[in-house]
Structures are given as structure tokens and as C-alpha cells.
Design an enzyme around this catalytic site. Structure first.
Site, PDB file in Angstrom:
ATOM      1  N   LYS A 231      36.172  38.550  36.220  1.00  5.19           N
ATOM      2  CA  LYS A 231      36.978  39.163  35.162  1.00  5.19           C
ATOM      3  C   LYS A 231      36.072  39.662  34.033  1.00  5.19           C
ATOM      4  CE  LYS A 231      41.121  38.376  36.993  1.00  5.19           C
ATOM      5  NZ  LYS A 231      42.173  37.388  36.843  1.00  5.19           N
ATOM      6  N   ARG A 265      41.236  30.349  41.747  1.00  3.21           N
ATOM      7  CA  ARG A 265      41.384  31.558  42.571  1.00  3.21           C
ATOM      8  C   ARG A 265      40.088  32.354  42.448  1.00  3.21           C
ATOM      9  NH1 ARG A 265      42.885  36.959  42.018  1.00  3.21           N
ATOM     10  NH2 ARG A 265      44.061  37.786  43.789  1.00  3.21           N
TER      11      ARG A 265
END
Length: 279
Positions: A231, A265
Site C-alpha cells: 500500500k 492479507r
């Protein structure tokens, strides 16, 4: 702060009648079925590539495979539910046949895609929209009786990545969680997993605060899933590329595991597995 182990329901998920123990953290490996994730050499090659990738992640220690037919990164192409279903094809049943022990979560915000996936054998619903992009989602989740991953995100597909400045991000997300979990429970969804939604319309500062305050999300009632892999809030401030932030990502993984996070995740399963073992 109450001890998380006090509620026994918290420790197990009912995935299609299979009881999944969450007393230790689990790794969810990401399997994108988006064309830019696989060289698009016709269906057979894609299926082969996806099976190879699934096997690699399972060998490296993933227990859940998250199948995503649609990319939700900024400026991604929008797909209809029909296009998603077409893209999934037989992928879920193929993976299930090949690896019967694997848990499959389906990453979609469409109730019709969930229905299709349920018939193909999925074990969890991973809806990035918190039921906001399809009004039938919560009802369908209840019909399947599958665990539902509730993510915090802006209220529409168009505003998904608009950066919102929150007065207090932790308070805002917790309020959202308590409203949505109440709605899900009232409809009969029993197992809810909370995902604070890293990478979706939040400033870098807010996301760092979220990391520090993970223990407060969901008031210790529901298991937490954390998805920070690749991210931009991690790599942009460092001036690095998404692939070059493993060390920083694992430090943050350890930080959230210490605060009780139950599912990570990730794209890099082997690296996350080292972190879980260290933890």
C-alpha cells in the site's frame, strides 16, 4: 483492555460447516484474476498460472486464498458483476478440487458474484464496500451463512479513493463498524471479520495512527483482518516502489499482530509467514 481470549466465539469461524480456529493468526494470500496480474494467454494458461500461484502461496504458509476478479486500486477499470463472473469462470472449483483443505475468500462488492462464488465453493466473503455498493449484499451474505469481511471505505465506488480528513480516524471507523455489524447481525450474518480499509481514501498520517490503534477497532468483539501489503502509505513517504518495502511492511505486520490482529492479507506469503512465526 479486556483480554481477547475471553469470548470463545471469537476464536472460530464457521466456513461452510468447517470450523476455523483463529486463536493463532492466519495468512491470506492474494490471487488477482485481473489481466494485468497474469499474462493473458487464453483461459487455460490463466487457470494454470492461477493454480501454480495458489499452490506456491499454500506451500509458503497461506491458509486462505483471496480471489479477486476486479482491481480496486486507484484508476482501475470498472467491471460489472457479469464480467466478474466470466473472469472467475471455473477458477474457484478448480482450486478447491486441487487443494481441498484451502479456504477461499471472494473479493467482490456484488451480491450476484457472491452467489456464483458460493455455488462454486467459496468459504468467506471479502466485500471492500461494506455492503454500500450493492444493497442486496448483506441479505445474500446472510443466505450463504458464510463469514463476512466488513471493510471500512467511502460510501460510493466513485469516491472510494477520495482522501477524507477524519477528525479521529479510529473513532470514525469504530462507529462505522458498530453500525454495520449491528445491521449484519440483525440480518443473520453470524461471523463478521473487520478490516479497517488501509489504502482506501485515507491520509498517510491517519493510516499510521490506525496502525498504532489497531487494538481499539471493533472493541475486541470481532477478529481483525489487516491488509497493508504494497500500500502506498508505506512506500510513498519512503520514496520506494511497492516491491521494495518488505522490511517496513513486516515491522508493521508485527505491530498489528501484537495488538491482536488475526488475519494478514498479503502478496508475499513467505515473508509474512516468517513474521507470524516470529510473533
Amino acid at each position: 483492555m479486556q483480554h481477547h481470549g475471553s469470548s470463545p466465539e471469537y476464536h472460530t469461524l464457521n466456513c461452510n460447516g468447517k470450523l476455523v480456529d483463529l486463536s493463532g493468526p492466519k495468512i491470506m494470500g492474494i490471487l488477482n484474476l485481473t489481466p494485468d496480474s497474469f499474462s493473458d494467454g487464453g483461459k487455460f494458461n490463466n487457470e494454470k498460472a492461477a493454480l501454480v500461484q495458489a499452490e506456491k502461496m499454500l506451500k509458503e504458509g497461506a491458509e486462505i486464498i483471496d480471489i479477486g476478479p476486479q482491481s480496486t486500486r486507484p484508476n482501475a477499470q470498472f467491471l460489472t458483476t457479469g464480467e466478474e463472473i466470466n473472469r472467475i469462470g471455473r477458477m474457484i472449483s478448480l482450486i478447491k478440487k486441487e487443494f481441498p483443505e484451502v479456504l477461499i475468500s471472494l473479493d467482490t462488492f456484488y451480491s450476484k458474484t457472491v452467489k456464483y462464488g458460493f455455488n462454486e465453493g467459496i468459504d468467506l466473503i471479502n466485500d471492500i464496500s461494506g455492503g454500500q455498493y450493492d444493497s442486496k449484499m448483506f441479505d445474500v451474505a446472510a443466505e450463504t451463512k458464510l463469514p463476512y469481511i466488513l471493510m471500512h471505505v467511502n460510501p460510493s465506488y466513485e469516491t472510494m479513493h477520495d482522501k477524507i480528513k477524519f477528525e479521529d480516524i479510529t473513532v470514525s471507523i469504530s462507529r462505522y463498524f458498530s453500525e454495520k455489524t449491528a445491521e449484519l447481525l440483525s440480518k443473520g450474518v453470524r461471523d463478521i471479520i473487520l478490516d479497517p480499509g488501509f489504502g482506501f481514501g485515507k491520509t498517510v498520517e491517519d493510516q499510521m495512527k490506525m496502525i498504532d490503534e489497531v487494538r481499539y477497532f471493533g472493541f475486541g468483539k470481532c477478529p481483525l483482518l489487516i491488509g497493508i501489503s504494497r500500500k502506498s502509505f508505506i512506500y510513498k513517504p519512503l520514496g520506494k516502489s511497492p516491491a521494495d518495502i518488505n522490511e517496513e511492511t513486516q515491522k508493521l505486520h508485527l505491530k498489528v499482530l501484537r495488538q491482536g490482529a488475526k488475519i494478514l492479507r498479503v502478496h508475499d506469503v513467505a515473508e509474512a509467514k516468517k513474521t507470524v512465526d516470529l510473533f
